[in-house]
Enzyme design. Structure first.
Site, mmCIF file in Angstrom:
data_model
loop_
_atom_site.group_PDB
_atom_site.id
_atom_site.type_symbol
_atom_site.label_atom_id
_atom_site.label_comp_id
_atom_site.label_asym_id
_atom_site.label_seq_id
_atom_site.Cartn_x
_atom_site.Cartn_y
_atom_site.Cartn_z
ATOM 1 N N ALA A 258 44.889 19.219 37.183
ATOM 2 C CA ALA A 258 45.946 18.217 37.238
ATOM 3 C C ALA A 258 45.979 17.437 35.910
ATOM 4 O O ALA A 258 46.031 18.034 34.841
ATOM 5 C CB ALA A 258 45.724 17.303 38.441
ATOM 6 N N ALA B 151 43.733 15.896 34.260
ATOM 7 C CA ALA B 151 42.626 16.204 33.354
ATOM 8 C C ALA B 151 42.932 17.423 32.490
ATOM 9 O O ALA B 151 42.548 17.477 31.313
ATOM 10 C CB ALA B 151 41.344 16.431 34.152
ATOM 11 N N LEU B 152 43.627 18.397 33.041
ATOM 12 C CA LEU B 152 43.963 19.596 32.275
ATOM 13 C C LEU B 152 44.943 19.256 31.160
ATOM 14 O O LEU B 152 44.793 19.715 30.020
ATOM 15 C CB LEU B 152 44.551 20.659 33.207
ATOM 16 C CG LEU B 152 44.884 22.005 32.571
ATOM 17 C CD1 LEU B 152 43.631 22.677 32.022
ATOM 18 C CD2 LEU B 152 45.584 22.915 33.572
ATOM 19 N N SER B 153 45.946 18.435 31.462
ATOM 20 C CA SER B 153 46.934 18.075 30.439
ATOM 21 C C SER B 153 46.320 17.202 29.357
ATOM 22 O O SER B 153 46.834 17.146 28.237
ATOM 23 C CB SER B 153 48.127 17.358 31.078
ATOM 24 O OG SER B 153 47.739 16.089 31.596
ATOM 25 N N GLN C 266 46.544 5.676 44.886
ATOM 26 C CA GLN C 266 46.178 4.311 45.255
ATOM 27 C C GLN C 266 45.744 3.580 43.991
ATOM 28 O O GLN C 266 44.769 3.967 43.347
ATOM 29 C CB GLN C 266 45.035 4.322 46.255
ATOM 30 C CG GLN C 266 45.250 5.276 47.427
ATOM 31 C CD GLN C 266 43.932 5.784 47.986
ATOM 32 O OE1 GLN C 266 43.364 5.193 48.883
ATOM 33 N NE2 GLN C 266 43.428 6.876 47.421
ATOM 34 N N ASN D 39 41.942 14.384 43.792
ATOM 35 C CA ASN D 39 42.143 14.852 42.422
ATOM 36 C C ASN D 39 41.270 14.111 41.417
ATOM 37 O O ASN D 39 40.406 14.699 40.796
ATOM 38 C CB ASN D 39 43.605 14.687 42.013
ATOM 39 C CG ASN D 39 44.393 15.972 42.107
ATOM 40 O OD1 ASN D 39 43.855 17.030 42.419
ATOM 41 N ND2 ASN D 39 45.684 15.889 41.850
ATOM 42 N N ASP E 93 51.860 19.658 46.074
ATOM 43 C CA ASP E 93 50.463 19.229 46.062
ATOM 44 C C ASP E 93 50.323 17.739 46.341
ATOM 45 O O ASP E 93 49.335 17.301 46.928
ATOM 46 C CB ASP E 93 49.831 19.570 44.714
ATOM 47 C CG ASP E 93 49.536 21.056 44.563
ATOM 48 O OD1 ASP E 93 49.715 21.794 45.550
ATOM 49 O OD2 ASP E 93 49.133 21.475 43.464
#
Length: 290
Positions: free
Chosen positions: A189, A191-193, A246, A147, A73
């Protein structure tokens, strides 16, 4: 109606062991399907592949009508941001681990890609985030993210204090290790963890997720993706902001991070019968024990 593709851009995670052989196999397959093939310049340079034209992402966007991305990804995120403004559709072949957005198994790419090249596929569009950092009335950094945009405390510092405004309205003060503004794609990504919800990519929204908040009442919230989010650095040392990969470090008190929906979308192509829910089941093991 979908039409057959003619010119494929090939992008690979060139750092991966054995990637040159994988890319050569895919390039030769695309050629046998009647496509002209061009390599992304960094991919060509780092693999030593010289049998195909090496083009910059801008040249790929201008000349190609399909991008085939081989890797994980992270590889897809990096090239998707650059190609979105050209409206170039992308297909992901998974050579990584999770593969939420690179969904074709590497050992099945031929049978999956052949009908897609001929125009038999399903398409979805994903929104992106854009914005920048403002200091003393001028922009000192800008970025685009597929993301998330993440504001974080310094590596050795204590938590940061952040003031959040949405549009013209003050929303909250957060004392936390940081804050995530995630797109639907980014909701699976970081945010889920951090405890955020999963957003279906068809939802026109963002997730706003505090990272290890001091006040446990500071909970994730789902927002409509209209207007602007403003995050001001109120206190804390060595804070940084990242738009995907970035980054800008050493933010100062009073710096404002502005985030809005990008004018561009990413186009993903999937094999016929692809299902977002099936992806979640497979990647998050929701069918374990059945």
């Amino acid at each position: 109606m979908p039409t057959r593709f003619r010119h494929a851009a090939l992008v690979g995670k060139y750092q991966a062991l054995g990637m040159r052989g994988v890319l050569q196999d895919i390039a030769q397959f695309l050629g046998r399907q009647g496509l002209e093939v061009s390599l992304e310049a960094e991919t060509a340079h780092n693999t030593g592949m010289t049998d195909y034209p090496a083009l910059t992402p801008e040249q790929l966007g201008q000349r190609c009508d399909l991008a085939v991305v081989v890797g994980g990804d992270g590889t897809m995120l990096g090239i998707a941001r650059q190609l979105a403004r050209f409206n170039l559709p992308l297909v992901g072949i998974n050579q990584g681990r999770l593969g939420f957005i690179t969904d074709l198994p590497i050992d099945q790419f031929e049978e999956a890609l052949a009908p897609m090249i001929a125009g038999d596929y399903e398409e979805e569009r994903r929104t992106m985030l854009e914005g920048g950092v403002w200091r003393d009335g001028r922009m000192i950094f800008e970025g685009i993210a597929m993301n998330d945009v993440v504001v974080s405390r310094g590596a050795t510092a204590s938590m940061v204090q952040l003031k959040i405004d949405i549009g013209d309205e003050f929303v909250a003060n957060h004392r936390a290790d940081g804050l995530i503004v995630g797109s639907p794609t980014g909701s699976t990504a970081y945010a889920l963890s951090a405890g955020g919800p999963i957003l279906h990519p068809g939802i026109a929204g963002w997730v706003l997720v505090p990272i290890a908040p001091h006040d446990l009442s500071n909970r994730p919230i789902v927002l409509p993706d209209i207007g602007e989010i403003c995050i001001e650095i109120v206190a804390g040392r060595d804070a940084s902001v990242s738009f995907d990969m970035q980054s800008l470090a050493s933010l100062l008190h009073g710096d404002r991070i502005i985030v809005r929906r990008s004018a561009h979308q990413v186009r993903f192509l999937h094999p016929r019968g692809w299902s977002y829910y099936a992806t979640l089941r497979g990647k998050l093991h929701w069918n374990a024990g059945l």
